[in-house]
Write a protein that holds these residues in place. Sequence first.
Motif, short mmCIF file in Angstrom:
data_model
loop_
_atom_site.label_atom_id
_atom_site.label_comp_id
_atom_site.label_asym_id
_atom_site.label_seq_id
_atom_site.Cartn_x
_atom_site.Cartn_y
_atom_site.Cartn_z
N GLN A 248 0.83 -1.20 0.00
CA GLN A 248 0.00 0.00 0.00
C GLN A 248 0.87 1.26 0.00
O GLN A 248 0.56 2.24 -0.69
N GLU A 249 1.96 1.21 0.74
CA GLU A 249 2.87 2.36 0.77
C GLU A 249 3.45 2.64 -0.61
O GLU A 249 3.52 3.78 -1.06
N LYS A 250 3.85 1.56 -1.31
CA LYS A 250 4.39 1.73 -2.67
C LYS A 250 3.32 2.26 -3.61
O LYS A 250 3.58 3.16 -4.43
N LEU A 251 2.10 1.74 -3.50
CA LEU A 251 1.01 2.21 -4.34
C LEU A 251 0.74 3.69 -4.09
O LEU A 251 0.54 4.46 -5.03
N ASP A 252 0.76 4.10 -2.84
CA ASP A 252 0.55 5.51 -2.50
C ASP A 252 1.65 6.39 -3.09
O ASP A 252 1.37 7.49 -3.60
N ALA B 44 0.91 -1.07 -12.24
CA ALA B 44 0.26 -0.53 -13.44
C ALA B 44 1.09 -0.97 -14.64
O ALA B 44 2.28 -0.65 -14.70
N LYS B 45 0.45 -1.65 -15.58
CA LYS B 45 1.20 -2.25 -16.69
C LYS B 45 1.74 -1.26 -17.70
O LYS B 45 2.67 -1.55 -18.44
N ASN B 46 1.13 -0.08 -17.74
CA ASN B 46 1.55 0.92 -18.72
C ASN B 46 1.12 2.31 -18.25
O ASN B 46 0.50 2.46 -17.20
N LYS B 47 1.45 3.30 -19.04
CA LYS B 47 1.16 4.68 -18.64
C LYS B 47 -0.34 4.94 -18.60
O LYS B 47 -0.84 5.70 -17.76
N GLY B 48 -1.09 4.31 -19.49
CA GLY B 48 -2.55 4.46 -19.47
C GLY B 48 -3.14 3.98 -18.15
O GLY B 48 -4.01 4.63 -17.57
N GLU B 49 -2.64 2.84 -17.66
CA GLU B 49 -3.13 2.32 -16.39
C GLU B 49 -2.71 3.23 -15.22
O GLU B 49 -3.45 3.40 -14.26
N LEU B 50 -1.54 3.83 -15.35
CA LEU B 50 -1.10 4.79 -14.33
C LEU B 50 -2.04 5.99 -14.27
O LEU B 50 -2.40 6.45 -13.19
N LEU B 51 -2.42 6.48 -15.45
CA LEU B 51 -3.35 7.61 -15.49
C LEU B 51 -4.69 7.22 -14.90
O LEU B 51 -5.30 7.99 -14.15
N GLN C 286 9.52 5.64 -16.53
CA GLN C 286 10.80 5.71 -15.82
C GLN C 286 10.83 6.91 -14.87
O GLN C 286 11.29 6.80 -13.72
N GLN C 287 10.31 8.03 -15.32
CA GLN C 287 10.26 9.23 -14.47
C GLN C 287 9.37 8.99 -13.25
O GLN C 287 9.70 9.41 -12.13
N VAL C 288 8.23 8.33 -13.46
CA VAL C 288 7.32 8.04 -12.35
C VAL C 288 8.01 7.12 -11.36
O VAL C 288 7.97 7.34 -10.15
N ALA C 289 8.67 6.08 -11.86
CA ALA C 289 9.37 5.13 -10.99
C ALA C 289 10.44 5.84 -10.16
O ALA C 289 10.56 5.61 -8.96
N THR D 157 9.13 -2.88 -10.60
CA THR D 157 8.16 -2.82 -9.49
C THR D 157 6.94 -1.99 -9.89
O THR D 157 5.80 -2.36 -9.59
N LEU D 158 7.19 -0.88 -10.59
CA LEU D 158 6.08 -0.04 -11.05
C LEU D 158 5.09 -0.85 -11.87
O LEU D 158 3.87 -0.72 -11.70
N PHE D 159 5.62 -1.71 -12.76
CA PHE D 159 4.74 -2.47 -13.65
C PHE D 159 3.94 -3.55 -12.92
O PHE D 159 3.00 -4.10 -13.49
#
Length: 200
Positions: A16-20, A58-65, A41-44, A53-55
């Motif tokens: 949860q901390e990583k997700l936050d 969220a598998k891609n930038k669309g999922e991140l958004l 990469q910038q988000v990570a 770990t980011l993936f």
Amino acid sequence: MPAAPQRVGRRERNKQEKLDRITAAASELFAEHGVDEVTTQQVAEKADIGTGTLFLYAKNKGELLLLVQNSTYAEALVEGRAAAEHLADVLDAVMAVIAPVVACNRKQIDNGRTYLREMVFGDPAEPHHREALSLTAQTEGAVAEVLQRDPRIDAGTAATLAHIVSAIMFVSMAATVNIDHSVDELLGEIRHQVQALLPR
């Protein structure tokens, strides 16, 4: 005897901390630069995690958004429901439900339009996409509840009308022709269209 509250394990707390951190990092970068100008990469790096770990989150930038926008959408829907609660006029109450949703989508117009595109064309098997679709359904449910305050509108008709209201709202927000419109201008157009749907 009541069951003792379950403690969240260390592993779940870490997740949860990583997700936050990911959500906060993506939110800040997308708001500042726009989703198209930001890399995973910038988000990570901003979240202080590896790209791998980011993936996992969220598998891609669309999922991140979707992850970022879903949280603001959920807050906007709570605000809209509360605003509609005590309004007697059905049209005013419908607009009260959707006004905060429109406003949150327009905070960064390109991000908002990309979010809508991801909702429509993204992978519904992905958790953040499923959550976005669930928020849409909840919005329609809130609008349908308001519509049923009118004794001439039964539950089935209210659900159909709410679906149409949702389509009007999303098309109005996504349309390129409306890209320069303010939130108030957009809400005025939506109100005019919704008014045409309601019994007179």
